[in-house]
Design an enzyme around this catalytic site. Structure first.
Site, short mmCIF file in Angstrom:
data_model
loop_
_atom_site.label_atom_id
_atom_site.label_comp_id
_atom_site.label_asym_id
_atom_site.label_seq_id
_atom_site.Cartn_x
_atom_site.Cartn_y
_atom_site.Cartn_z
N HIS A 76 0.84 -1.20 0.00
CA HIS A 76 0.00 0.00 0.00
C HIS A 76 0.88 1.25 0.00
CE1 HIS A 76 -3.26 -2.74 1.22
NE2 HIS A 76 -4.07 -1.81 0.76
N LYS A 85 -0.54 4.76 4.64
CA LYS A 85 -1.38 3.79 5.36
C LYS A 85 -0.79 3.54 6.74
CE LYS A 85 -3.86 -0.59 4.89
NZ LYS A 85 -5.13 0.07 5.28
#
EC number: 1.17.1.8
Length: 273
Positions: free
Chosen positions: A159, A163
């Site tokens: 990600h 995040k």
């Protein structure tokens, strides 16, 4: 303008996901953007939600008070942080509002609060609202039943740099799908980190690896590896709009539900496959 079947409120209106949700709500047939929320003190308060999201004027002003907009929505959509989501959950439970929850990183107490609230209101709670990811979860269950007992199973996820939780909620959902298919509890077989001298791989475990880099929207791979061959099942998201559309689809699906706890597989009817 299309006729609305459901009015939605969007939490975290100024965030990456919040803006995508606003765009999706303004574009989707049967959905009306009823309210948009931001935290108290945000510089975005007072903005037009549609203009904030780059979708044109909506007539919905970004506010910080749920109480002020309680009559403007039927379903509350929340992709924020656990502490904020639980506050919103208590409000929706008190006022009989449905919820679509895409927030990840809940501890056991937070998950229990969601389960308890679902006895009174209807909630779709999912780690990932992508249609493709939820099809993948079904495929993982089937692969695990065929290959899981003799394969080394690893889950790799990547990600963007912003995040804040790891492994991702989707990676954990993948692990739970695989473990459940093998009649195991993920807590008993998950390996979340390896460092230094670890010894040989423990049979029957499910390993996790996490990447955080750049602007990766979301990539997930489950590996079933045996001697001489391996099977990899991968999902790659290129836009958050896939999650936003799934969340709005869930809100529409909730319109006939009085209470209960559901996930995207219920919305998509995957459990009958």
């Amino acid at each position: 303008m299309h006729e609305a079947q459901i009015r939605v409120a969007i939490a975290g209106a100024g965030g990456r996901m919040g803006r995508q949700l606003i765009q999706a709500a303004m574009a989707m047939e049967g959905v009306q953007l009823g309210a948009a929320l931001e935290r108290e003190g945000s510089s975005l308060l007072g903005s037009d939600a549609g203009e904030l999201a780059g979708a044109g004027k909506s007539g919905v002003i970004v506010q910080s008070s749920l109480e002020a907009v309680k009559d403007d929505f039927d379903v509350f959509i929340d992709f924020t942080r656990p502490e904020g989501t639980l506050t919103h959950l208590a409000f929706c439970r008190q006022h009989g509002k449905g919820m679509v929850i895409g927030t990840t990183g809940f501890d056991d107490a937070g998950k229990q609060a969601i389960r308890e609230a679902s006895q009174e209101i209807a909630i779709v709670f999912a780690a990932n609202f992508s249609v493709g990811v939820n099809v993948m979860l079904k495929l993982l269950e089937k692969a695990a039943k065929v290959m899981g007992d003799y394969s080394d199973i690893e889950i790799i996820e990547a990600h963007h740099r912003h995040k804040v939780d790891a492994p991702s909620g989707t990676a954990l959902a993948m692990g739970e799908a695989i473990a459940g298919a093998l009649d195991k509890n993920l807590k008993d077989c998950a390996v979340y980190s390896r460092e230094g001298y670890t010894g040989e791989r423990v049979p029957g475990t499910i390993g996790f690896a996490t990447v955080r880099a750049g602007d990766i929207v979301g990539e997930h791979t489950a590996m079933f590896a045996d001697i001489g061959e391996r099977v990899e099942i991968t999902h790659k998201a290129s836009s958050r709009m896939t999650f936003a559309n799934g969340a709005l689809r869930s809100a529409l699906w909730l319109k006939t539900k009085k209470n209960g706890l559901f996930d995207m597989r219920d919305v998509l009817g995957l459990d009958v496959l």
